[in-house]
Design a protein around this motif. Sequence first.
Motif, PDB file in Angstrom:
ATOM      1  N   VAL A  24     -23.413  10.737 -23.618  1.00 12.88           N
ATOM      2  CA  VAL A  24     -24.437   9.695 -23.633  1.00 12.88           C
ATOM      3  C   VAL A  24     -25.383   9.958 -22.465  1.00 12.88           C
ATOM      4  O   VAL A  24     -25.065  10.701 -21.560  1.00 12.88           O
ATOM      5  CB  VAL A  24     -23.823   8.281 -23.523  1.00 12.88           C
ATOM      6  N   GLY A  25     -26.538   9.343 -22.498  1.00  9.62           N
ATOM      7  CA  GLY A  25     -27.512   9.628 -21.457  1.00  9.62           C
ATOM      8  C   GLY A  25     -28.224  10.933 -21.742  1.00  9.62           C
ATOM      9  O   GLY A  25     -28.536  11.243 -22.892  1.00  9.62           O
ATOM     10  N   SER A  26     -28.475  11.726 -20.708  1.00  4.54           N
ATOM     11  CA  SER A  26     -29.181  12.990 -20.896  1.00  4.54           C
ATOM     12  C   SER A  26     -28.934  13.919 -19.711  1.00  4.54           C
ATOM     13  O   SER A  26     -28.458  13.497 -18.652  1.00  4.54           O
ATOM     14  CB  SER A  26     -30.686  12.755 -21.061  1.00  4.54           C
ATOM     15  N   PRO A  62     -31.213  15.242 -24.474  1.00  6.38           N
ATOM     16  CA  PRO A  62     -30.673  13.900 -24.745  1.00  6.38           C
ATOM     17  C   PRO A  62     -29.383  13.996 -25.552  1.00  6.38           C
ATOM     18  O   PRO A  62     -29.036  15.070 -26.067  1.00  6.38           O
ATOM     19  CB  PRO A  62     -31.787  13.240 -25.554  1.00  6.38           C
ATOM     20  N   SER A  63     -28.695  12.887 -25.688  1.00  4.77           N
ATOM     21  CA  SER A  63     -27.432  12.881 -26.433  1.00  4.77           C
ATOM     22  C   SER A  63     -27.631  13.202 -27.904  1.00  4.77           C
ATOM     23  O   SER A  63     -26.702  13.648 -28.573  1.00  4.77           O
ATOM     24  CB  SER A  63     -26.731  11.528 -26.277  1.00  4.77           C
ATOM     25  N   ASP A 101     -27.283   8.762 -16.676  1.00 12.04           N
ATOM     26  CA  ASP A 101     -26.403   7.933 -17.491  1.00 12.04           C
ATOM     27  C   ASP A 101     -27.223   7.117 -18.488  1.00 12.04           C
ATOM     28  O   ASP A 101     -28.456   7.244 -18.556  1.00 12.04           O
ATOM     29  CB  ASP A 101     -25.509   7.047 -16.621  1.00 12.04           C
ATOM     30  N   SER A 102     -26.545   6.282 -19.256  1.00 13.45           N
ATOM     31  CA  SER A 102     -27.223   5.524 -20.313  1.00 13.45           C
ATOM     32  C   SER A 102     -28.219   4.506 -19.761  1.00 13.45           C
ATOM     33  O   SER A 102     -29.072   4.001 -20.493  1.00 13.45           O
ATOM     34  CB  SER A 102     -26.189   4.814 -21.188  1.00 13.45           C
ATOM     35  N   LYS A 103     -28.137   4.215 -18.451  1.00 17.31           N
ATOM     36  CA  LYS A 103     -29.065   3.281 -17.827  1.00 17.31           C
ATOM     37  C   LYS A 103     -30.199   3.989 -17.092  1.00 17.31           C
ATOM     38  O   LYS A 103     -31.028   3.350 -16.458  1.00 17.31           O
ATOM     39  CB  LYS A 103     -28.310   2.357 -16.868  1.00 17.31           C
TER      40      LYS A 103
END
Length: 217
Positions: free
Chosen positions: A167-169, A199-200, A128-130
Motif C-alpha cells: 500500500v502507499g507508494s 503506486p500500489s 505510507d497510505s497517508k
Amino acid sequence: MVIIIGILAALAIPSLQKGRKDRWVYNDAGSILELVRNARTHAIGRGAATMISFDMAGNVNGRYRMYEAVDANANNAGTARTPRATCSNPTASSWVDGDVANNFIDGVDLNGPMETDYNITSQITVYDSKGAGTPETFVAICFTPAGHAYFYKGAATPTFSPAVPFVGSIQVDVARLLAGQTVINAANLEGMMRSVIIPSSGNSRLITTLPAGLAEK
C-alpha cells in the motif's frame, strides 16, 4: 567566418556535455521504470510471482533487480524450472542471489563507470497510505499472477507475507550531483532530477523535477 564558427562551437560544448549527462540520468531512471513495469507483466504472463528489489545497502548508487519465483522440475531438477505463483518463501533465503528458488531475470545497476564519472546516484523513499515518506536502504515488492502486490523492507533477504500487502507508494529519485556530494537534495543537484513513482496499483510513471530556486549550472 571560420573563427566565428570555432568560437560558437567552443561555447556550445559545455551545454552539449551537460545535456549528455542529463540524458544519462533520464536513461537510468527510465530503465528502473521499465524494470518495474516488466515485473508486473512478467508475473501475469508467466504465472510466476515476480520480485523487484530496491537496494542501496552496500550498493553505493543503487541496484535494482528482478527475480522470478520457481520450483525445481521433478524430472530435471538441475536445469528446468517450474513457475511458482506465490511470493511466500519456501526457504529463508529464497529471494537472494544464487538461491535455487528464484531465477534472476534482469536488473539495473547504477554503479557503472558512467554513473561514477558523472556522480549519478539514486534514493529510495517509501510513502505510507497517508502520504508520509521515509527514506529506506532496502525494500522489495512482489507481484503475483493474480495481480496482488506485497511489500518488504529491512535487511537484504526479502520475505513476503499475505499480511503485508503493498500500500502507499515507492519513489526512486535519480540525479546527478555536484562533485563530492552523495545525498540527493536541492542544494546538491547538478541538473534535473528524475523520479520513478511506483503506486500500489503498479501503474508506475516517470516525472522530472527541477527544484525551485535551483540555479542553472
